[in-house]
Design a protein around this motif. Structure first.
Motif, PDB file in Angstrom:
ATOM      1  N   ALA A  17       0.828  -1.207   0.000  1.00 27.86           N
ATOM      2  CA  ALA A  17       0.000   0.000   0.000  1.00 27.86           C
ATOM      3  C   ALA A  17       0.862   1.258   0.000  1.00 27.86           C
ATOM      4  O   ALA A  17       0.547   2.238  -0.694  1.00 27.86           O
ATOM      5  N   ARG A  18       1.960   1.252   0.761  1.00 26.03           N
ATOM      6  CA  ARG A  18       2.844   2.416   0.781  1.00 26.03           C
ATOM      7  C   ARG A  18       3.489   2.631  -0.591  1.00 26.03           C
ATOM      8  O   ARG A  18       3.631   3.762  -1.051  1.00 26.03           O
ATOM      9  N   TYR A  19       3.860   1.528  -1.228  1.00 25.07           N
ATOM     10  CA  TYR A  19       4.471   1.628  -2.553  1.00 25.07           C
ATOM     11  C   TYR A  19       3.479   2.199  -3.560  1.00 25.07           C
ATOM     12  O   TYR A  19       3.835   3.073  -4.372  1.00 25.07           O
ATOM     13  N   ALA A  71      -4.361  -8.461   2.764  1.00 28.87           N
ATOM     14  CA  ALA A  71      -3.017  -9.018   2.800  1.00 28.87           C
ATOM     15  C   ALA A  71      -2.040  -7.997   3.373  1.00 28.87           C
ATOM     16  O   ALA A  71      -2.119  -6.807   3.067  1.00 28.87           O
ATOM     17  N   LYS A  72      -1.141  -8.455   4.221  1.00 29.02           N
ATOM     18  CA  LYS A  72      -0.112  -7.595   4.815  1.00 29.02           C
ATOM     19  C   LYS A  72       1.190  -7.820   4.057  1.00 29.02           C
ATOM     20  O   LYS A  72       1.978  -8.683   4.406  1.00 29.02           O
ATOM     21  N   SER A  73       1.388  -7.042   3.003  1.00 31.23           N
ATOM     22  CA  SER A  73       2.580  -7.207   2.183  1.00 31.23           C
ATOM     23  C   SER A  73       3.838  -6.839   2.956  1.00 31.23           C
ATOM     24  O   SER A  73       3.838  -5.924   3.775  1.00 31.23           O
ATOM     25  N   GLU A  74       4.903  -7.561   2.655  1.00 27.10           N
ATOM     26  CA  GLU A  74       6.225  -7.234   3.162  1.00 27.10           C
ATOM     27  C   GLU A  74       7.190  -7.287   1.997  1.00 27.10           C
ATOM     28  O   GLU A  74       6.846  -7.735   0.900  1.00 27.10           O
ATOM     29  N   ILE A 125      11.264  -6.489  -3.715  1.00 25.10           N
ATOM     30  CA  ILE A 125      10.536  -7.710  -4.063  1.00 25.10           C
ATOM     31  C   ILE A 125       9.473  -7.902  -3.001  1.00 25.10           C
ATOM     32  O   ILE A 125       9.783  -8.109  -1.824  1.00 25.10           O
ATOM     33  N   PHE A 126       8.208  -7.838  -3.392  1.00 27.39           N
ATOM     34  CA  PHE A 126       7.090  -7.912  -2.444  1.00 27.39           C
ATOM     35  C   PHE A 126       6.681  -9.363  -2.211  1.00 27.39           C
ATOM     36  O   PHE A 126       6.643 -10.169  -3.140  1.00 27.39           O
ATOM     37  N   VAL A 127       6.362  -9.664  -0.964  1.00 24.40           N
ATOM     38  CA  VAL A 127       5.900 -10.991  -0.570  1.00 24.40           C
ATOM     39  C   VAL A 127       4.573 -10.837   0.162  1.00 24.40           C
ATOM     40  O   VAL A 127       4.470 -10.079   1.127  1.00 24.40           O
TER      41      VAL A 127
END
Length: 369
Positions: A36-38, A123-126, A109-111
């Motif tokens: 979301a920040r990206y 989803a909580k992307s990291e 690289i998003f996971v």
């Protein structure tokens, strides 16, 4: 504002501040995920962001499966940034690991890991930190793992997705083959079930702390005979060591992973039988199967990063499979020769996507120019 109004406003302000202090709202309650920040900070063309988000949604909803240990080549050096999404079965206690090598420094690289039944919108992307991501599995079942490079990435890299034990093995020098009695086995003629695993070893073999923590109690009583209880300082789980021949620690002691707590024996209701350790794990919700927490498993060796094949078509009468191998379900039969985009390679199997959005795995020999 008159005096009465000022007093009223001041009183409300003080009450609100006091309430907030007492409630102790988490500092990060409104913190957005990395994805979301990206998306908020991206300043490029809107069309690229729309395509990027649509690719993520497609990866979340596909029907592709993988096993518990995978070495993958991710072909990100192509126009448009596709996401790769795979489902895999995880058990409570598994440690999921995602690693990338060969990436250009500073590349995001998003996971995303979605638990069974989870809404993709929550989803909580990291992002990979130093090329690595780990996650403890709280809920067993089919999880979806989605990997997506940032927009503009032009880098083919190696990706690994695999599972590991989340704590150390509790008997020194032993491993999976020494576990010979498992969770749920019948006990006392069916009167109860086994709430742990039995690890067989010769008398006097050291039993060790599986995590950093402290000893809550020790004793010699009941079915477990000589026993030690260890509570870890991260997950808050209690680890139960039973049937010991001797106890080499005491209640209240701080211990580190690998510290010796006692030695294997056959005390308690194991008297007269083979020496072993009964090992159990108790969470806030009660006893859980310890085996996924401690099971040792190999990690697939790294392979050389492959080149994107020149063949960008699949032959007529090709089956798109749900996973990289013939053991996986056939999702559809492509009756005509069609162009495809190749997202990833699992050895000689390729994850492909057709122009109309169908995804699946095909063997290398089904590709052609």
């Amino acid at each position: 504002m008159n005096t009465i109004q000022r007093i009223f406003f001041l009183s409300i302000t003080i009450l609100a501040a006091t309430a907030c202090k007492e409630l102790k709202f988490p500092d990060k309650i409104f913190e957005a995920s990395e994805r979301a920040r990206y998306e908020r900070s991206y300043s490029g063309a809107d069309s690229l962001m729309v395509q990027w988000k649509n690719s993520f949604s497609s990866a979340v909803t596909n029907r592709l499966m993988i096993g518990e240990s995978n070495a993958i080549t991710f072909f990100a050096n192509q126009p448009k940034q596709d996401a790769a999404g795979y489902s895999l079965e995880l058990k409570k206690g598994d440690l999921l690991v995602v690693e990338a090598s060969g990436i250009i420094p500073q590349t995001k690289i998003f996971v995303d890991v979605l638990e069974p039944g989870a809404d993709a919108g929550k989803a909580k992307s990291e992002i990979l930190e130093n090329g690595r991501f780990t996650r403890f599995t709280e809920t067993g079942g089919l999880h979806k793992v989605v990997i997506q490079p940032e927009i503009g990435c032009r880098n083919t890299f190696e990706l690994k997705i695999y599972t590991q034990s989340s704590i150390s093995f509790p008997v020194a020098g032993k491993g999976n083959r020494d576990v010979q009695s498992f969770w749920g086995a019948s006990r006392d003629g069916g009167g109860r079930s086994h709430e742990g695993v039995d690890i067989f070893a010769s008398r006097g073999t050291p039993v060790v702390a599986v995590a950093d923590g402290f000893i809550t109690r020790t004793g010699n009583q009941g079915l477990g005979g000589k026993q030690v209880w260890l509570r870890d300082g991260i997950l808050g789980n209690s680890y139960y060591y039973a049937h010991l021949d001797s106890i080499l620690t005491e209640g209240g002691r701080q211990v580190k992973t690998g510290d010796t707590l006692g030695r294997t024996g056959n005390t308690g209701n194991a008297a007269g039988g083979p020496t072993h350790l009964h090992f159990g794990i108790y969470t806030a919700g009660g006893a859980v199967d310890p085996y996924p927490y401690i099971r040792k498993r190999p990690v697939q060796a790294s392979g050389s990063i492959g080149q994107l094949p020149e063949e960008k078509w699949i032959r007529a009468e090709t089956r798109l499979r749900s996973g990289p191998g013939t053991k996986y379900e056939s999702l559809t039969l492509i009756s005509n020769k069609v162009p495809v985009k190749i997202l990833t390679a699992f050895g000689s199997w390729y994850h492909v996507k057709t122009a109309d959005g169908q995804e699946g795995f095909v063997p290398k020999e089904r590709l052609r120019k």
